[in-house]
Design a protein around this motif. Structure first.
Motif, PDB file in Angstrom:
ATOM      1  N   ILE A  65     -22.885  22.900 -29.267  1.00 16.65           N
ATOM      2  CA  ILE A  65     -23.524  22.597 -30.549  1.00 16.65           C
ATOM      3  C   ILE A  65     -23.801  23.898 -31.314  1.00 16.65           C
ATOM      4  N   PHE A  66     -24.241  24.931 -30.599  1.00 19.43           N
ATOM      5  CA  PHE A  66     -24.509  26.235 -31.224  1.00 19.43           C
ATOM      6  C   PHE A  66     -23.245  26.790 -31.879  1.00 19.43           C
ATOM      7  N   VAL A  67     -22.130  26.719 -31.168  1.00 16.29           N
ATOM      8  CA  VAL A  67     -20.865  27.220 -31.716  1.00 16.29           C
ATOM      9  C   VAL A  67     -20.481  26.454 -32.974  1.00 16.29           C
ATOM     10  N   ILE A  68     -20.578  25.138 -32.924  1.00 18.19           N
ATOM     11  CA  ILE A  68     -20.170  24.303 -34.060  1.00 18.19           C
ATOM     12  C   ILE A  68     -20.952  24.658 -35.321  1.00 18.19           C
ATOM     13  N   VAL A 109     -25.696  19.328 -12.993  1.00 15.28           N
ATOM     14  CA  VAL A 109     -26.212  18.668 -14.195  1.00 15.28           C
ATOM     15  C   VAL A 109     -26.957  19.680 -15.054  1.00 15.28           C
ATOM     16  N   PHE A 110     -27.681  20.574 -14.409  1.00 12.03           N
ATOM     17  CA  PHE A 110     -28.417  21.630 -15.107  1.00 12.03           C
ATOM     18  C   PHE A 110     -27.477  22.443 -16.003  1.00 12.03           C
ATOM     19  N   TYR A 111     -26.345  22.872 -15.439  1.00  7.78           N
ATOM     20  CA  TYR A 111     -25.398  23.658 -16.227  1.00  7.78           C
ATOM     21  C   TYR A 111     -24.685  22.799 -17.280  1.00  7.78           C
ATOM     22  N   ALA A 112     -24.464  21.534 -16.973  1.00 14.52           N
ATOM     23  CA  ALA A 112     -23.845  20.635 -17.956  1.00 14.52           C
ATOM     24  C   ALA A 112     -24.721  20.526 -19.202  1.00 14.52           C
ATOM     25  N   GLY A 113     -26.028  20.467 -19.003  1.00 18.51           N
ATOM     26  CA  GLY A 113     -26.947  20.413 -20.136  1.00 18.51           C
ATOM     27  C   GLY A 113     -26.832  21.640 -21.023  1.00 18.51           C
ATOM     28  N   TRP A 114     -26.703  22.791 -20.400  1.00 12.15           N
ATOM     29  CA  TRP A 114     -26.554  24.025 -21.173  1.00 12.15           C
ATOM     30  C   TRP A 114     -25.224  24.061 -21.915  1.00 12.15           C
ATOM     31  N   ILE A 115     -24.182  23.501 -21.328  1.00 10.11           N
ATOM     32  CA  ILE A 115     -22.877  23.472 -22.002  1.00 10.11           C
ATOM     33  C   ILE A 115     -22.958  22.648 -23.288  1.00 10.11           C
ATOM     34  N   ILE A 116     -23.738  21.564 -23.264  1.00 14.70           N
ATOM     35  CA  ILE A 116     -23.942  20.765 -24.483  1.00 14.70           C
ATOM     36  C   ILE A 116     -24.617  21.619 -25.556  1.00 14.70           C
ATOM     37  N   LEU A 128     -11.243  27.223 -29.551  1.00 11.92           N
ATOM     38  CA  LEU A 128     -11.241  27.445 -28.097  1.00 11.92           C
ATOM     39  C   LEU A 128     -12.622  27.216 -27.496  1.00 11.92           C
ATOM     40  N   PHE A 129     -13.659  27.674 -28.195  1.00 10.38           N
ATOM     41  CA  PHE A 129     -15.032  27.458 -27.716  1.00 10.38           C
ATOM     42  C   PHE A 129     -15.315  25.969 -27.526  1.00 10.38           C
ATOM     43  N   VAL A 130     -15.002  25.177 -28.527  1.00  7.96           N
ATOM     44  CA  VAL A 130     -15.362  23.752 -28.503  1.00  7.96           C
ATOM     45  C   VAL A 130     -14.546  22.978 -27.474  1.00  7.96           C
ATOM     46  N   THR A 131     -13.230  23.189 -27.444  1.00  7.50           N
ATOM     47  CA  THR A 131     -12.406  22.459 -26.471  1.00  7.50           C
ATOM     48  C   THR A 131     -12.737  22.862 -25.039  1.00  7.50           C
ATOM     49  N   GLY A 132     -12.973  24.155 -24.831  1.00  7.82           N
ATOM     50  CA  GLY A 132     -13.363  24.605 -23.495  1.00  7.82           C
ATOM     51  C   GLY A 132     -14.696  24.015 -23.072  1.00  7.82           C
ATOM     52  N   GLY A 133     -15.650  23.935 -24.007  1.00  7.45           N
ATOM     53  CA  GLY A 133     -16.961  23.375 -23.699  1.00  7.45           C
ATOM     54  C   GLY A 133     -16.878  21.911 -23.298  1.00  7.45           C
ATOM     55  N   ILE A 134     -16.079  21.139 -24.012  1.00  5.73           N
ATOM     56  CA  ILE A 134     -15.925  19.719 -23.683  1.00  5.73           C
ATOM     57  C   ILE A 134     -15.323  19.548 -22.292  1.00  5.73           C
ATOM     58  N   CYS A 135     -14.297  20.344 -21.980  1.00  3.97           N
ATOM     59  CA  CYS A 135     -13.644  20.266 -20.668  1.00  3.97           C
ATOM     60  C   CYS A 135     -14.632  20.595 -19.545  1.00  3.97           C
ATOM     61  N   LEU A 158     -17.909  20.449 -19.612  1.00  6.98           N
ATOM     62  CA  LEU A 158     -18.972  19.445 -19.550  1.00  6.98           C
ATOM     63  C   LEU A 158     -18.556  18.244 -18.713  1.00  6.98           C
ATOM     64  N   VAL A 159     -17.388  17.721 -18.986  1.00  7.73           N
ATOM     65  CA  VAL A 159     -16.890  16.559 -18.252  1.00  7.73           C
ATOM     66  C   VAL A 159     -16.788  16.859 -16.757  1.00  7.73           C
ATOM     67  N   CYS A 160     -16.265  18.031 -16.429  1.00  8.85           N
ATOM     68  CA  CYS A 160     -16.071  18.384 -15.017  1.00  8.85           C
ATOM     69  C   CYS A 160     -17.393  18.584 -14.280  1.00  8.85           C
ATOM     70  N   GLN A 161     -18.371  19.230 -14.916  1.00  8.11           N
ATOM     71  CA  GLN A 161     -19.672  19.445 -14.270  1.00  8.11           C
ATOM     72  C   GLN A 161     -20.354  18.115 -13.961  1.00  8.11           C
ATOM     73  N   ILE A 162     -20.318  17.199 -14.917  1.00  5.35           N
ATOM     74  CA  ILE A 162     -20.949  15.888 -14.698  1.00  5.35           C
ATOM     75  C   ILE A 162     -20.232  15.134 -13.584  1.00  5.35           C
ATOM     76  N   ALA A 163     -18.901  15.203 -13.573  1.00  6.72           N
ATOM     77  CA  ALA A 163     -18.124  14.507 -12.545  1.00  6.72           C
ATOM     78  C   ALA A 163     -18.419  15.058 -11.159  1.00  6.72           C
ATOM     79  N   VAL A 164     -18.526  16.385 -11.038  1.00  6.20           N
ATOM     80  CA  VAL A 164     -18.834  17.002  -9.736  1.00  6.20           C
ATOM     81  C   VAL A 164     -20.199  16.550  -9.246  1.00  6.20           C
ATOM     82  N   SER A 165     -21.185  16.542 -10.128  1.00  3.36           N
ATOM     83  CA  SER A 165     -22.539  16.160  -9.710  1.00  3.36           C
ATOM     84  C   SER A 165     -22.588  14.704  -9.253  1.00  3.36           C
ATOM     85  N   ILE A 166     -21.886  13.824  -9.958  1.00  2.00           N
ATOM     86  CA  ILE A 166     -21.861  12.407  -9.563  1.00  2.00           C
ATOM     87  C   ILE A 166     -21.176  12.239  -8.207  1.00  2.00           C
ATOM     88  N   LEU A 167     -20.058  12.928  -8.032  1.00  2.00           N
ATOM     89  CA  LEU A 167     -19.323  12.820  -6.771  1.00  2.00           C
ATOM     90  C   LEU A 167     -20.160  13.301  -5.589  1.00  2.00           C
TER      91      LEU A 167
END
Length: 508
Positions: A468-471, A457-464, A351-358, A360-369
């Motif tokens: 990695i920490f969880v993995i 983007v700042f929060y997206a970086g932390w999600i990465i 759950l940690f990993v799948t939630g993190g990926i989801c 991450l994608v959304c934060q980057i998309a919001v910042s670009i938009l």
């Protein structure tokens, strides 16, 4: 309420006892989990109230003058340190009370600590509803913070200690579920009261309702057997075990086990806050700090605090902004139900990993938009269509959080600590969470003003970083009894160096 109920599951667990779900366990866990209503209601109510014109007129007129400006940078409309102090003062108070709650929880029990939190929150809600000046407003928030600090400390511990090991994850997510319910109800109340001059008083004052519900419920349940044994109330612990396990189960072996671990814990004369810094507890300490820290660095509570402000800023209008916050709350609630259903089947790490990926994608998309549509300085108008896309992306982001870092941040710290440092460890975890919430809530609107779209983007970086920490560093705790949790560290590639001899460290 105790007696012969039909078990949902009766498979032997790691310590040889039978773990099953009884009606008593369900009822007591629902009552304890309802403590999440307090935190959730506050998270949901604060952001909506700070967009209400009568509230701003009375306490923050400068913001209204800024809104009326001819050219407004959409990121800077709500940048006010006094306004953010209104929100963040609760979390500073929560930090103080969570540290004190460690001793209170150990000395007076989990249930009584929940009661103290409920009463304090109730008084704070009443003060906020009747506030006539900034001083009353902040004092009310501080009392709310004390209440949340106590309940956030005691409730997750209660849930982990009372629930059968096989279903501990599902029961513990109940706290986050009620937190989501509280936030959703708050959003609905804000939407209903926003057009009335007294609406903000109703929104803030109705905090007394969840506090009353939880307090009354806490009066009707018993403390956990572990807590009762810890305080020397053996006969009450025996009765509590019989209610939790069912009248057909022989609870004496489990009671004897609890007494044994309690005696070992009491034989350790060292102060718990010193004990937790010993080398053998380094993995536990790292998790107590890292898990709540990373949860806040997902940016979720910032979205919850300021969702109405954000959506109003990007052009959805006041009513649509409040409605958008309700939608986010509903999405969060659904994703929590998903987490409850699968956390004990697929495990925490999945759950940690799948939630993190989801997320991450959304934060980057919001910042670009936001960068493309509103420009680098955020002065261009955003169309309703683009604003709706932002809403959809934040809904997906909220869903990812709701099945991962939301419930698991309460679950992991409450289940990994041995008895002698359990309340101390939980206190540190809650304290870290409040420190980070306070800092972020006090600085986010200013950061949004200066960083603009790059805030996401700042929060997206932390999600990465946290994924990695969880993995690499978070072991799986699915289905492991609390008293056998020590085994996971000895088997971990990194943490085993801190646990020299797993067999010798089988301590509570």
């Amino acid at each position: 309420m105790a007696g012969g109920v039909v078990p949902v599951d009766a498979s032997p667990i790691g310590n040889g006892f039978v773990g099953k779900i009884t009606l008593s366990v369900i009822i007591t866990c629902i009552v304890a989990a309802s403590s999440g209503l307090l935190f959730g209601y506050d998270l949901g109510i604060s952001g909506g109230v700070t967009t209400m014109v009568p509230f701003l007129e009375k306490f923050f007129p400068d913001i209204l003058r800024k809104v009326a400006g001819t050219e407004v940078n959409m990121y800077c409309v709500y940048d006010s340190q006094v306004l953010t102090l209104f929100t963040s003062s609760l979390y500073l108070a929560g930090l103080v009370s969570s540290l004190a709650a460690s001793r209170v929880t150990a000395a007076w029990g989990r249930r009584n600590t929940i009661l103290i939190g409920g009463v304090t929150f109730l008084i704070g809600g009443a003060l906020n509803g009747g506030a006539e000046n900034i001083g009353m407003l902040i004092l009310g928030r501080v009392l709310l913070g004390f209440g949340v600090g106590f309940t956030n400390q005691a409730a997750p511990l209660y849930l982990s200690e009372i629930a059968p090991p096989k279903w501990r994850g599902a029961f513990n997510t109940g706290f986050q579920f009620f937190l989501g319910v509280g936030a959703l109800i708050a959003g609905c109340i804000n939407f209903a009261t926003a057009k009335h001059t007294w609406g903000w008083r109703v929104s803030l004052g109705l905090a007394v309702v969840p506090a009353s519900v939880m307090t009354i419920g806490a009066l009707l349940i018993t403390d956990t057997p572990s807590s009762l044994v810890e305080r020397g109330k053996i006969e009450q612990a025996r009765k509590a075990l019989r209610k939790a396990r069912g009248s057909s189960i022989d609870v004496e072996p489990e009671l004897e086990e609890l007494i044994k671990w309690s005696q070992i814990a009491k034989s350790m004369k060292q102060e718990p806050f010193k004990t937790i810094f010993e080398r053998q507890y380094r993995p536990h300490l790292v998790m107590a700090i890292a898990i709540p820290f990373f949860q806040q660095m997902t940016g979720i509570n910032i979205v919850a605090f300021y969702a109405p402000n954000i959506f109003q800023s990007v052009g959805l209008g006041h009513d649509a902004a409040l409605l958008s916050a309700i939608i986010l709350g509903a999405v969060n609630l659904v994703s929590l139900l998903v987490s409850t259903a699968i956390v004990d089947r697929f495990g925490r790490r999945f759950l940690f990993v799948t939630g993190g990926i989801c997320m991450l994608v959304c934060q980057i998309a919001v910042s670009i938009l936001l960068a493309v549509v509103t420009g680098v300085h955020g002065t261009k108008d955003m169309s309703n269509g683009s604003a709706i896309v932002v809403l959809v992306l934040l809904c997906c982001y909220t869903a990812g959080f709701g099945w991962s870092w939301g419930p698991l941040t309460w679950l992991i710290p409450s289940e990994i600590f041995p008895l002698k440092i359990r309340t101390t460890g939980q206190s540190i975890a809650v304290g870290v969470q409040f420190i980070i919430i306070f800092i972020l809530s006090q600085t986010f609107l200013s950061m949004l003003c200066h960083f603009k779209f790059a805030s996401f983007v700042f929060y997206a970086g932390w999600i990465i970083v946290m994924t990695i920490f969880v993995i690499f560093f978070v072991p799986e705790t699915k289905g492991i009894p609390l008293e056998s949790m020590y085994t996971i560290w000895g088997k971990h590639w990194f943490w085993r160096r801190y646990v020299k001899d797993v067999e010798q460290e089988n301590l509570p």
